[in-house]
Design a protein around this motif. Structure first.
Motif, mmCIF file in Angstrom:
data_model
loop_
_atom_site.group_PDB
_atom_site.id
_atom_site.type_symbol
_atom_site.label_atom_id
_atom_site.label_comp_id
_atom_site.label_asym_id
_atom_site.label_seq_id
_atom_site.Cartn_x
_atom_site.Cartn_y
_atom_site.Cartn_z
ATOM 1 N N ARG A 86 0.581 -1.419 0.136
ATOM 2 C CA ARG A 86 0.005 0.101 -0.057
ATOM 3 C C ARG A 86 0.734 1.290 0.336
ATOM 4 O O ARG A 86 0.458 2.258 -0.207
ATOM 5 N N VAL A 87 2.086 1.357 -0.155
ATOM 6 C CA VAL A 87 2.984 2.017 0.230
ATOM 7 C C VAL A 87 3.454 2.482 -1.098
ATOM 8 O O VAL A 87 4.891 1.235 -1.345
ATOM 9 N N LYS A 88 4.193 3.288 -2.417
ATOM 10 C CA LYS A 88 4.973 3.601 -3.088
ATOM 11 C C LYS A 88 5.861 5.035 -3.138
ATOM 12 O O LYS A 88 5.006 5.696 -1.831
ATOM 13 N N TRP A 117 3.730 7.681 -0.060
ATOM 14 C CA TRP A 117 2.221 8.115 -0.535
ATOM 15 C C TRP A 117 2.043 6.541 -0.406
ATOM 16 O O TRP A 117 2.520 5.710 -1.073
ATOM 17 N N ARG A 118 0.635 6.459 0.567
ATOM 18 C CA ARG A 118 -0.233 5.588 0.430
ATOM 19 C C ARG A 118 -1.537 5.424 -0.264
ATOM 20 O O ARG A 118 -1.272 6.492 -0.949
ATOM 21 N N THR A 123 -6.822 5.294 2.027
ATOM 22 C CA THR A 123 -7.094 6.830 2.660
ATOM 23 C C THR A 123 -7.262 5.754 3.661
ATOM 24 O O THR A 123 -7.775 4.727 3.742
ATOM 25 N N GLY A 124 -7.157 7.264 4.941
ATOM 26 C CA GLY A 124 -6.959 6.725 6.469
ATOM 27 C C GLY A 124 -5.851 6.051 7.062
ATOM 28 O O GLY A 124 -6.675 5.497 7.957
ATOM 29 N N TYR A 125 -5.116 5.450 6.942
ATOM 30 C CA TYR A 125 -4.130 5.296 6.632
ATOM 31 C C TYR A 125 -3.065 6.064 7.405
ATOM 32 O O TYR A 125 -2.881 6.911 6.604
ATOM 33 N N GLU A 126 -1.862 5.779 8.197
ATOM 34 C CA GLU A 126 -1.002 6.109 7.868
ATOM 35 C C GLU A 126 0.340 5.394 8.055
ATOM 36 O O GLU A 126 0.366 4.663 9.097
ATOM 37 N N ILE A 130 3.381 9.281 6.443
ATOM 38 C CA ILE A 130 3.164 9.399 4.537
ATOM 39 C C ILE A 130 1.375 8.284 4.751
ATOM 40 O O ILE A 130 1.463 7.513 5.556
ATOM 41 N N THR A 131 1.000 9.283 4.032
ATOM 42 C CA THR A 131 -0.532 8.756 3.983
ATOM 43 C C THR A 131 -0.836 9.455 2.564
ATOM 44 O O THR A 131 0.079 9.230 2.009
#
Length: 178
Positions: free
Chosen positions: A13-15, A41-42, A45-48, A74-75
């Motif tokens: 989910r992180v690029k 970025w992820r 949405t809604g996660y970090e 990172i959002t």
């Protein structure tokens, strides 16, 4: 400006991507400035994602690092975790292709392998002052008479510049030497 594709991390989910922007092309010094930035970025949405660690960036064989703190989250909006401007020397023919790659290590939270791409910079025109010099002597003083010998002495600059052409013209006639 050149941008890599989306690069993967250990969290699907992180690029991240790498952006290279060229500026200050300096003909006299045969250099360019480039700014390299790495954005994470992820994809949801809604996660970090956050932690402490390092972003590693290698440009043209030289490694640079940037520390990451847990306050840099990172959002989905994305965050630039590395940005640096550096001067790159071009080749003796004025051309330069730079390999740029980056990776991240946030302990057990997030990591990646080195990934990147090649960026071709603006080709700098080679100026006469950078390829060497020559002197001309002929006849008596500044005059050349029919049958006089013209002597040319050429000192090539260091490097591998090729494609010299010496041209003499008078009236409708022209003489060339390569």
């Amino acid at each position: 400006m050149a941008v890599s594709g989306n690069l993967n991390t250990s969290n699907d989910r992180v690029k991240y991507n790498i952006t290279v922007t060229e500026s200050n092309v300096n003909t006299a010094n045969n250099t360019s400035d480039i700014t390299v930035s790495v954005k994470f970025w992820r994809t949801n949405t809604g996660y970090e994602t956050y932690g402490t660690g390092t972003v590693y960036v290698t440009v043209d064989g030289t490694q640079y690092t940037q520390a990451v703190t847990s306050s840099q989250k990172i959002t989905n909006a994305g965050i630039v975790l590395f940005k640096k401007t550096m001067t790159i020397k071009h080749g003796s023919d004025g051309s330069k292709t730079v390999n740029v790659k980056a990776k991240i290590s946030l302990g057990s939270v997030l990591s990646s392998d080195y990934q990147g791409f090649n960026v071709t910079l603006t080709k700098i025109a080679v100026t006469p002052s950078s390829i060497g010099s020559f002197t001309i002597s002929a006849g008596y003083g500044n005059y050349v008479g029919l049958g006089d010998t013209i002597n040319l002495s050429w000192s090539k600059a260091s490097g591998t510049v090729t494609g010299y052409e010496l041209r003499y013209s008078r009236g409708n006639s022209e003489w060339r030497a390569f």
